[in-house]
Design an enzyme around this catalytic site. Structure first.
Site, mmCIF file in Angstrom:
data_model
loop_
_atom_site.group_PDB
_atom_site.id
_atom_site.type_symbol
_atom_site.label_atom_id
_atom_site.label_comp_id
_atom_site.label_asym_id
_atom_site.label_seq_id
_atom_site.Cartn_x
_atom_site.Cartn_y
_atom_site.Cartn_z
ATOM 1 N N ARG A 17 -12.938 0.013 -8.872
ATOM 2 C CA ARG A 17 -13.131 -0.944 -9.971
ATOM 3 C C ARG A 17 -14.056 -2.084 -9.540
ATOM 4 N NH1 ARG A 17 -12.871 -6.237 -10.916
ATOM 5 N NH2 ARG A 17 -11.016 -6.386 -9.603
ATOM 6 N N ASP A 18 -13.587 -2.971 -8.703
ATOM 7 C CA ASP A 18 -14.412 -4.116 -8.285
ATOM 8 C C ASP A 18 -15.636 -3.605 -7.519
ATOM 9 O OD1 ASP A 18 -15.192 -6.736 -7.810
ATOM 10 O OD2 ASP A 18 -13.237 -7.384 -7.099
ATOM 11 N N HIS A 211 -7.285 -12.131 -2.704
ATOM 12 C CA HIS A 211 -8.433 -11.296 -3.091
ATOM 13 C C HIS A 211 -9.698 -12.012 -2.619
ATOM 14 C CE1 HIS A 211 -10.378 -8.628 -6.320
ATOM 15 N NE2 HIS A 211 -11.320 -9.537 -6.152
ATOM 16 N N HIS A 213 -13.576 -12.139 -1.500
ATOM 17 C CA HIS A 213 -14.916 -11.532 -1.394
ATOM 18 C C HIS A 213 -15.534 -12.079 -0.105
ATOM 19 C CE1 HIS A 213 -15.501 -9.351 -5.271
ATOM 20 N NE2 HIS A 213 -14.413 -10.056 -5.573
ATOM 21 N N CYS A 244 -18.948 -9.344 -8.812
ATOM 22 C CA CYS A 244 -18.758 -9.502 -10.249
ATOM 23 C C CYS A 244 -20.111 -9.830 -10.874
ATOM 24 C CB CYS A 244 -17.752 -10.622 -10.521
ATOM 25 S SG CYS A 244 -17.546 -10.942 -12.270
ATOM 26 N N ASN A 253 -16.125 -7.190 -1.845
ATOM 27 C CA ASN A 253 -14.779 -7.566 -1.389
ATOM 28 C C ASN A 253 -14.703 -7.376 0.112
ATOM 29 O OD1 ASN A 253 -14.419 -6.291 -4.255
ATOM 30 N ND2 ASN A 253 -12.637 -7.565 -3.914
#
Ligand code: HMG
Ligand code: MG
Length: 305
Positions: A17-18, A211, A213, A244, A253
């Site tokens: 996803r990310d 989370h 990055h 993003c 990430n």
């Protein structure tokens, strides 16, 4: 140092996803499915599969329905497969595809939220309130994401009080866990230490995930600071993919490989097979024609040459 570390951690793999949402070139569904199947062989128990968002906003996630159905048929039922949902339309599509866990998302900053989901933080909670009610009625598990927790690409420094308020609003929606996001990788160890102490003075740290990055190379260090503070849930992306599209300058990430290397060095149980993980990362990086940003994987691959 190293006296109060958790003995065990949980990793939430966000690569599909990310990791993929920022990729301009649309990957065929078969490649995404194969990547997720390879990740499922690593021992990871949570793999974020996709986002039920507008394909105009994130074209890479345009196949969410078909992808989720294919993944659901292929993966062991014990693996958690959360998917991002921004609104009722996304929830309807997710439910039609058989999703049993959703991730709701907002941020500390209105400027970022407007760019990301075209509404203010306040409006996002009104939307999420409607989504959460239906999700709960249908026994769908919910996780929450707070973006720009350590800094915003448009507003700079953010208030910790605002972060605490947003985290609280997520718990009020009924999420089982809130992931605290350093969306643009600006967090620094001292700041992380201070913010995590504030967070754990108000919330159960076992219900908070970190989370990070890795834009400025601080992510692993920030994970170590989080461990020192007793936090034990970490989002990561295989091979260090990610970013993003609505956060200027944000890169991947923290690499899942880099976290495994850190956890192994500290004797912390994580349940992930590094070799199987490297196979998954190599597969997807080749499909994307990209080099890795995970330091561990980079070193490993250069030794293989
Ligand atoms: P909008 O333009 O305000 O929405 O976008 P709208 O309701 O006016 O609809 C516009 C069009 O989108 C319509 O289509 C809708 O049908 C369609 P049209 O009539 O023009 O053909 N639409 C949808 N289609 C499919 N699924 C949906 C959906 N909703 C509307 N769910 C919206 C608002 C929220 C939809 C949009 O801005 C959006 O999808 N944004 C998602 C952005 C995103 O995914 N960002 C990345 C994830 S967040 C992140 O990465 C941070 C995180 O990793 C943590 C961290 O690092 O901090 C989680
Ligand atoms: Mg992210």
């Amino acid at each position: 140092m190293f006296k109060s570390l958790p003995s065990k951690v949980r990793i939430v793999e966000v690569g599909p996803r990310d990791g993929l949402q920022n990729e301009k070139e649309i990957l065929p569904l078969e490649d995404k499915l194969e990547y997720i199947k390879l990740l499922s062989k690593t021992g990871l128990d949570t793999i974020e599969v996709t986002s039920f968002v507008s394909p105009k906003a994130i074209p890479q996630m345009g196949d969410a329905n078909e992808l989720f159905k294919a993944v659901d048929q292929s993966l062991n039922k014990d693996i958690n497969k959360p998917c991002l949902v921004p609104n009722l339309k996304g929830l309807e599509a997710a439910m039609e595809s058989g999703v049993s866990e959703i991730s709701l998302f907002s941020a500390t900053s209105d400027s970022f939220t407007k760019k990301n989901i075209n509404c203010t933080v306040e409006e996002s909670f009104n939307r999420m309130g409607e989504v959460a009610k239906i999700a709960q009625d249908n026994k769908i598990k919910m996780r929450g994401y707070v973006s720009t927790a350590f800094g915003c690409p448009y507003e700079g420094e953010v208030s910790v009080d605002k972060l605490l308020e947003v985290v609280k609003r997520f718990f009020n929606l009924g999420v089982y866990e809130v992931s605290v996001g350093d969306t643009i990788g600006v967090a620094t160890p001292k700041q992380v230490d201070s913010i995590l102490k504030r967070l754990s003075s108000e919330f159960d740290k076992n219900k908070l995930a970190m989370h990070f990055h890795d834009t400025r190379g601080m992510a692993v260090t920030n994970v170590l600071v989080s461990l020192e503070n007793g936090y034990s849930v970490f989002d990561a992306s295989s091979g260090g993919l990610g970013g993003c599209p609505y956060a200027k300058g944000a890169s991947g990430n923290v690499g899942t490989e880099d976290l495994i290397y850190l956890f192994d060095s500290l004797g912390i149980e994580h349940g992930v097979d590094m070799k199987a993980l490297v196979d998954a990362s190599k597969f997807i990086l080749e499909k994307l024609n990209k080099s890795t940003t995970s330091k561990y994987l980079k070193a490993l691959l250069s030794n293989e040459k």
